[in-house]
Design a protein around this motif. Structure first.
Motif, PDB file in Angstrom:
ATOM      1  N   LEU A  73      -0.411  -7.248  -4.512  1.00 49.24           N
ATOM      2  CA  LEU A  73       0.840  -6.878  -3.867  1.00 49.24           C
ATOM      3  C   LEU A  73       1.432  -5.638  -4.524  1.00 49.24           C
ATOM      4  N   VAL A  74       1.379  -5.575  -5.848  1.00 47.67           N
ATOM      5  CA  VAL A  74       1.914  -4.412  -6.555  1.00 47.67           C
ATOM      6  C   VAL A  74       1.065  -3.171  -6.275  1.00 47.67           C
ATOM      7  N   ILE A  75      -0.249  -3.321  -6.267  1.00 49.26           N
ATOM      8  CA  ILE A  75      -1.129  -2.174  -6.008  1.00 49.26           C
ATOM      9  C   ILE A  75      -0.950  -1.661  -4.585  1.00 49.26           C
ATOM     10  N   VAL A  76      -1.010  -2.560  -3.621  1.00 48.33           N
ATOM     11  CA  VAL A  76      -0.816  -2.154  -2.218  1.00 48.33           C
ATOM     12  C   VAL A  76       0.604  -1.637  -2.016  1.00 48.33           C
ATOM     13  N   GLY A  77       1.578  -2.279  -2.646  1.00 51.81           N
ATOM     14  CA  GLY A  77       2.964  -1.839  -2.539  1.00 51.81           C
ATOM     15  C   GLY A  77       3.178  -0.453  -3.106  1.00 51.81           C
ATOM     16  N   ALA A  78       2.536  -0.157  -4.239  1.00 52.91           N
ATOM     17  CA  ALA A  78       2.660   1.179  -4.826  1.00 52.91           C
ATOM     18  C   ALA A  78       2.070   2.234  -3.904  1.00 52.91           C
ATOM     19  N   ALA A  79       0.908   1.951  -3.342  1.00 56.16           N
ATOM     20  CA  ALA A  79       0.286   2.902  -2.409  1.00 56.16           C
ATOM     21  C   ALA A  79       1.128   3.063  -1.145  1.00 56.16           C
ATOM     22  N   ALA A  80       1.612   1.958  -0.616  1.00 55.93           N
ATOM     23  CA  ALA A  80       2.427   2.012   0.600  1.00 55.93           C
ATOM     24  C   ALA A  80       3.759   2.702   0.328  1.00 55.93           C
ATOM     25  N   GLY A  81       4.361   2.436  -0.813  1.00 54.01           N
ATOM     26  CA  GLY A  81       5.615   3.084  -1.168  1.00 54.01           C
ATOM     27  C   GLY A  81       5.439   4.577  -1.325  1.00 54.01           C
ATOM     28  N   PHE A  82       4.337   4.985  -1.966  1.00 52.00           N
ATOM     29  CA  PHE A  82       4.051   6.414  -2.104  1.00 52.00           C
ATOM     30  C   PHE A  82       3.906   7.075  -0.743  1.00 52.00           C
ATOM     31  N   LEU A  83       3.113   6.465   0.124  1.00 51.75           N
ATOM     32  CA  LEU A  83       2.896   7.020   1.457  1.00 51.75           C
ATOM     33  C   LEU A  83       4.186   7.040   2.269  1.00 51.75           C
ATOM     34  N   ALA A  84       4.953   5.970   2.197  1.00 50.17           N
ATOM     35  CA  ALA A  84       6.202   5.895   2.967  1.00 50.17           C
ATOM     36  C   ALA A  84       7.223   6.917   2.475  1.00 50.17           C
ATOM     37  N   THR A  85       7.336   7.102   1.147  1.00 50.93           N
ATOM     38  CA  THR A  85       8.301   8.087   0.646  1.00 50.93           C
ATOM     39  C   THR A  85       7.892   9.500   1.026  1.00 50.93           C
ATOM     40  N   ARG A  86       6.603   9.760   1.117  1.00 54.75           N
ATOM     41  CA  ARG A  86       6.150  11.088   1.548  1.00 54.75           C
ATOM     42  C   ARG A  86       6.385  11.293   3.040  1.00 54.75           C
ATOM     43  N   LEU A  87       6.111  10.261   3.834  1.00 56.36           N
ATOM     44  CA  LEU A  87       6.317  10.372   5.284  1.00 56.36           C
ATOM     45  C   LEU A  87       7.800  10.502   5.634  1.00 56.36           C
ATOM     46  N   MET A  88       8.658   9.836   4.876  1.00 55.29           N
ATOM     47  CA  MET A  88      10.097   9.871   5.136  1.00 55.29           C
ATOM     48  C   MET A  88      10.800  10.977   4.347  1.00 55.29           C
ATOM     49  N   LYS A  89      10.023  11.766   3.576  1.00 53.78           N
ATOM     50  CA  LYS A  89      10.553  12.874   2.777  1.00 53.78           C
ATOM     51  C   LYS A  89      11.684  12.416   1.844  1.00 53.78           C
ATOM     52  N   LEU A  90      11.405  11.351   1.105  1.00 53.63           N
ATOM     53  CA  LEU A  90      12.360  10.803   0.141  1.00 53.63           C
ATOM     54  C   LEU A  90      11.858  11.120  -1.258  1.00 53.63           C
ATOM     55  N   ASP A  91      12.705  11.739  -2.061  1.00 43.85           N
ATOM     56  CA  ASP A  91      12.347  12.054  -3.433  1.00 43.85           C
ATOM     57  C   ASP A  91      12.794  10.896  -4.319  1.00 43.85           C
ATOM     58  N   ALA A  92      11.834  10.094  -4.784  1.00 44.63           N
ATOM     59  CA  ALA A  92      12.148   8.909  -5.576  1.00 44.63           C
ATOM     60  C   ALA A  92      11.263   8.872  -6.811  1.00 44.63           C
ATOM     61  N   ASP A  93      11.765   8.221  -7.867  1.00 42.34           N
ATOM     62  CA  ASP A  93      10.960   8.073  -9.072  1.00 42.34           C
ATOM     63  C   ASP A  93       9.918   6.973  -8.868  1.00 42.34           C
ATOM     64  N   VAL A  94       9.032   6.825  -9.837  1.00 43.12           N
ATOM     65  CA  VAL A  94       7.906   5.894  -9.701  1.00 43.12           C
ATOM     66  C   VAL A  94       8.353   4.440  -9.546  1.00 43.12           C
ATOM     67  N   PRO A  95       9.271   3.917 -10.385  1.00 48.38           N
ATOM     68  CA  PRO A  95       9.672   2.512 -10.192  1.00 48.38           C
ATOM     69  C   PRO A  95      10.325   2.252  -8.829  1.00 48.38           C
ATOM     70  N   THR A  96      11.122   3.200  -8.358  1.00 47.79           N
ATOM     71  CA  THR A  96      11.755   3.051  -7.044  1.00 47.79           C
ATOM     72  C   THR A  96      10.706   3.075  -5.942  1.00 47.79           C
ATOM     73  N   THR A  97       9.722   3.958  -6.073  1.00 47.34           N
ATOM     74  CA  THR A  97       8.648   4.046  -5.082  1.00 47.34           C
ATOM     75  C   THR A  97       7.860   2.740  -5.032  1.00 47.34           C
ATOM     76  N   ILE A  98       7.561   2.173  -6.199  1.00 45.37           N
ATOM     77  CA  ILE A  98       6.828   0.902  -6.245  1.00 45.37           C
ATOM     78  C   ILE A  98       7.674  -0.213  -5.652  1.00 45.37           C
ATOM     79  N   ALA A  99       8.966  -0.246  -5.990  1.00 47.47           N
ATOM     80  CA  ALA A  99       9.854  -1.287  -5.445  1.00 47.47           C
ATOM     81  C   ALA A  99       9.956  -1.180  -3.933  1.00 47.47           C
ATOM     82  N   ILE A 100      10.091   0.043  -3.430  1.00 47.12           N
ATOM     83  CA  ILE A 100      10.146   0.244  -1.977  1.00 47.12           C
ATOM     84  C   ILE A 100       8.866  -0.278  -1.336  1.00 47.12           C
ATOM     85  N   GLY A 101       7.738   0.049  -1.936  1.00 47.12           N
ATOM     86  CA  GLY A 101       6.459  -0.401  -1.389  1.00 47.12           C
ATOM     87  C   GLY A 101       6.282  -1.898  -1.431  1.00 47.12           C
ATOM     88  N   VAL A 102       6.657  -2.525  -2.550  1.00 43.07           N
ATOM     89  CA  VAL A 102       6.488  -3.982  -2.680  1.00 43.07           C
ATOM     90  C   VAL A 102       7.394  -4.714  -1.696  1.00 43.07           C
TER      91      VAL A 102
END
Length: 79
Positions: A6-35
Motif C-alpha cells: 500500500l505504501v509503495i503503490v501509494g507513493a507511486a500514485a501520489g507522485f503521479l497524481a501530484t504531477r498530473l494535478m501540478k501540485l508542489d508537495a514534499d515527499v511525506p505529503t506526496t506519500i500520504a496523498i497516494g496512500v
C-alpha cells in the motif's frame, strides 16, 4: 506485507497524481496523498469495476489521490 505494498503503490500514485494535478508537495505529503488516495480510489474503483490484479488498485489510487488533491484545493480556497 499488504501494508508495505500500500505504501509503495501509494507513493507511486501520489507522485503521479501530484504531477498530473501540478501540485508542489514534499515527499511525506506526496506519500500520504497516494496512500489515502489508494484507500479511497481503490475501494471505489473495486466496487464499480471488476478488473483483475493490481492495475485496478493503481488506477484507483491515482484517481483517489487526484480527488484528494482537488478536495484540498477547494477546501483551502475557502479559507
Amino acid at each position: 506485507m499488504p501494508i508495505l505494498m500500500l505504501v509503495i503503490v501509494g507513493a507511486a500514485a501520489g507522485f503521479l497524481a501530484t504531477r498530473l494535478m501540478k501540485l508542489d508537495a514534499d515527499v511525506p505529503t506526496t506519500i500520504a496523498i497516494g496512500v489515502f488516495g489508494a484507500l479511497i480510489g481503490g475501494l471505489v474503483l473495486r466496487a464499480l469495476i471488476t478488473m483483475a490484479g493490481w492495475a485496478a488498485g493503481f488506477v484507483g489510487a491515482v484517481m483517489g489521490a487526484m480527488l484528494l488533491i482537488w478536495l484540498w484545493r477547494v477546501w483551502s480556497a475557502r479559507r
